[in-house]
Design a protein around this motif. Structure first.
Motif, mmCIF file in Angstrom:
data_model
loop_
_atom_site.group_PDB
_atom_site.id
_atom_site.type_symbol
_atom_site.label_atom_id
_atom_site.label_comp_id
_atom_site.label_asym_id
_atom_site.label_seq_id
_atom_site.Cartn_x
_atom_site.Cartn_y
_atom_site.Cartn_z
ATOM 1 N N HIS A 1 0.853 -1.186 0.000
ATOM 2 C CA HIS A 1 0.000 0.000 0.000
ATOM 3 C C HIS A 1 0.891 1.238 0.000
ATOM 4 C CE1 HIS A 1 -3.397 2.576 0.871
ATOM 5 N NE2 HIS A 1 -2.665 3.141 1.831
ATOM 6 N N TYR A 2 0.587 2.178 -0.892
ATOM 7 C CA TYR A 2 1.358 3.412 -1.014
ATOM 8 C C TYR A 2 0.544 4.567 -0.457
ATOM 9 C CZ TYR A 2 4.165 0.726 -4.297
ATOM 10 O OH TYR A 2 4.960 -0.228 -4.877
ATOM 11 N N SER A 3 1.155 5.357 0.390
ATOM 12 C CA SER A 3 0.547 6.571 0.918
ATOM 13 C C SER A 3 1.660 7.606 1.043
ATOM 14 C CB SER A 3 -0.103 6.301 2.271
ATOM 15 O OG SER A 3 -0.701 7.497 2.763
ATOM 16 N N ASP B 1 5.097 8.924 0.691
ATOM 17 C CA ASP B 1 6.358 8.201 0.526
ATOM 18 C C ASP B 1 6.446 6.968 1.422
ATOM 19 O OD1 ASP B 1 6.637 9.456 2.951
ATOM 20 O OD2 ASP B 1 8.626 10.289 2.536
ATOM 21 N N ARG C 1 5.405 3.063 2.531
ATOM 22 C CA ARG C 1 5.028 1.771 1.953
ATOM 23 C C ARG C 1 4.644 0.849 3.099
ATOM 24 N NH1 ARG C 1 6.217 5.051 -1.546
ATOM 25 N NH2 ARG C 1 7.375 4.644 -3.461
#
Length: 137
Positions: free
Chosen positions: A56-58, A60, A62
């Motif tokens: 999951h990316y939010s 910078d 991970r």
């Protein structure tokens, strides 16, 4: 034109159920036909999501999320990658795809066209991608 024939997962495929010999033979025959026609690029089944993970990316950050994943209908059990001359030819091959879990079991495939480098505007990054692709061949 490249197309991916995506086999949608089921509860049985997510439980690690493997195809029986008859289904393996049917799929083998189909893939042999694709190969003889010169359109088969790749084909394989995928392990259940319990053996995978998502990232999951939010911003910078991970975050790794281990499987299994609850929404079986959104998971992929396998795929076949073909290269054909037209959307119509891809549709014909997809219509011939065997029922993915056998004729007595409901199943679903999805067919999606892949992007080609020619689908993008020429420029620096596209030229870089062309060089990478040429180096593979």
């Amino acid at each position: 034109m490249r197309f991916m024939i995506i086999v949608k997962a089921t509860a049985a495929s997510e439980a690690g159920g493997r195809p029986d010999d008859a289904l393996m033979a049917t799929m083998g025959t189909y893939h042999e036909e694709l190969a003889k026609a010169g359109v088969l690029l790749d084909a394989t089944g995928l392990q259940p999501s319990s053996k995978g993970w998502r990232i999951h990316y939010s911003g910078d950050k991970r975050t790794v999320l281990d499987g299994p994943f609850a929404e079986t209908k959104e998971l992929i059990a396998g795929y076949t990658l073909i290269q054909v001359r037209s959307r119509e030819e891809a549709m014909e091959w997809a219509r011939r795809f065997p029922s993915p879990f056998g004729e007595q079991v409901d199943g679903e495939i999805e067919v999606r066209q892949l992007y080609e480098l020619e689908d993008f505007e020429p420029g620096g990054e596209l030229d870089r991608s062309h060089k990478l692709t040429a180096a593979k061949h």
